[in-house]
Design a protein around this motif. Structure first.
Motif, short mmCIF file in Angstrom:
data_model
loop_
_atom_site.label_atom_id
_atom_site.label_comp_id
_atom_site.label_asym_id
_atom_site.label_seq_id
_atom_site.Cartn_x
_atom_site.Cartn_y
_atom_site.Cartn_z
N SER A 12 0.83 -1.20 0.00
CA SER A 12 0.00 0.00 0.00
C SER A 12 0.86 1.25 0.00
O SER A 12 0.57 2.23 -0.72
CB SER A 12 -0.93 0.00 1.22
OG SER A 12 -1.74 1.14 1.24
N ALA A 15 2.28 1.79 -3.50
CA ALA A 15 1.28 2.36 -4.40
C ALA A 15 1.09 3.85 -4.12
O ALA A 15 0.96 4.66 -5.05
CB ALA A 15 -0.04 1.61 -4.25
N LEU A 16 1.08 4.23 -2.84
CA LEU A 16 0.95 5.64 -2.47
C LEU A 16 2.14 6.44 -3.00
O LEU A 16 1.98 7.53 -3.54
CB LEU A 16 0.83 5.79 -0.96
CG LEU A 16 0.83 7.24 -0.43
CD1 LEU A 16 -0.37 8.01 -0.97
CD2 LEU A 16 0.83 7.24 1.09
N GLU A 17 3.34 5.89 -2.86
CA GLU A 17 4.54 6.59 -3.35
C GLU A 17 4.44 6.86 -4.85
O GLU A 17 4.79 7.94 -5.32
CB GLU A 17 5.79 5.78 -3.03
CG GLU A 17 6.14 5.77 -1.56
CD GLU A 17 7.25 4.79 -1.23
OE1 GLU A 17 7.98 5.06 -0.26
OE2 GLU A 17 7.40 3.75 -1.92
N LYS A 18 3.93 5.90 -5.61
CA LYS A 18 3.78 6.08 -7.05
C LYS A 18 2.77 7.18 -7.36
O LYS A 18 2.97 8.00 -8.24
CB LYS A 18 3.37 4.77 -7.72
CG LYS A 18 4.49 3.77 -7.77
CD LYS A 18 4.04 2.47 -8.39
CE LYS A 18 5.18 1.46 -8.34
NZ LYS A 18 4.77 0.15 -8.83
N ARG A 19 1.64 7.18 -6.62
CA ARG A 19 0.63 8.23 -6.84
C ARG A 19 1.18 9.60 -6.47
O ARG A 19 0.97 10.58 -7.19
CB ARG A 19 -0.63 7.93 -6.03
CG ARG A 19 -1.43 6.76 -6.56
CD ARG A 19 -2.82 6.67 -5.94
NE ARG A 19 -2.84 6.74 -4.49
CZ ARG A 19 -2.76 5.69 -3.68
NH1 ARG A 19 -2.63 4.48 -4.18
NH2 ARG A 19 -2.81 5.84 -2.37
N LEU A 20 1.91 9.68 -5.37
CA LEU A 20 2.46 10.97 -4.94
C LEU A 20 3.53 11.47 -5.89
O LEU A 20 3.71 12.68 -6.05
CB LEU A 20 3.02 10.87 -3.52
CG LEU A 20 1.98 10.68 -2.42
CD1 LEU A 20 2.68 10.48 -1.07
CD2 LEU A 20 1.00 11.83 -2.35
N GLY A 22 3.40 11.32 -9.03
CA GLY A 22 2.67 11.99 -10.09
C GLY A 22 2.05 13.30 -9.65
O GLY A 22 1.95 14.25 -10.43
N ASN A 23 1.61 13.37 -8.40
CA ASN A 23 0.99 14.58 -7.86
C ASN A 23 1.11 14.55 -6.34
O ASN A 23 0.26 14.00 -5.66
CB ASN A 23 -0.48 14.67 -8.27
CG ASN A 23 -1.15 15.91 -7.73
OD1 ASN A 23 -0.53 16.75 -7.10
ND2 ASN A 23 -2.45 16.03 -7.97
N HIS A 27 -4.41 13.07 -4.08
CA HIS A 27 -4.54 11.71 -3.54
C HIS A 27 -4.53 11.68 -2.02
O HIS A 27 -3.67 11.08 -1.41
CB HIS A 27 -3.44 10.80 -4.07
CG HIS A 27 -3.35 10.78 -5.56
ND1 HIS A 27 -4.30 10.19 -6.35
CD2 HIS A 27 -2.45 11.30 -6.42
CE1 HIS A 27 -3.98 10.33 -7.62
NE2 HIS A 27 -2.86 11.02 -7.68
N ASN A 28 -5.43 12.32 -1.41
CA ASN A 28 -5.64 12.38 0.04
C ASN A 28 -4.51 13.05 0.82
O ASN A 28 -4.39 12.88 2.02
CB ASN A 28 -6.01 11.01 0.63
CG ASN A 28 -4.84 10.09 0.94
OD1 ASN A 28 -3.70 10.33 0.58
ND2 ASN A 28 -5.14 9.01 1.64
#
Length: 65
Positions: A12, A15-20, A22-23, A27-28
């Motif tokens: 998890s 996955a958060l690191e990948k989303r962050l 990008g932006n 993402h919360n």
């Protein structure tokens, strides 16, 4: 830090690191109003700062629940 997390938490967090990457402000992500940000993942939360010059995310703390 990551080694102390369960495999589900590590996945998890990854996955958060990948989303962050990008932006880092979406993402919360929540501003801590002191130039740091926090974002949660399954079973934990990270606090981080962002360098706008080169999109570098420095994780200050990882807290697992």
């Amino acid at each position: 830090m990551k080694r102390s997390l369960s495999s589900e938490q590590r996945a998890s967090l990854g996955a958060l690191e990948k989303r962050l990457a990008g932006n880092p402000y979406g993402h919360n992500a929540k501003s801590n109003r002191d130039n740091s940000w926090s974002a949660s993942f399954t079973g934990g939360v990270i606090t981080y700062v962002v360098s706008n010059r080169y999109l570098i995310i420095n994780v200050i703390a990882v807290v697992g629940f």
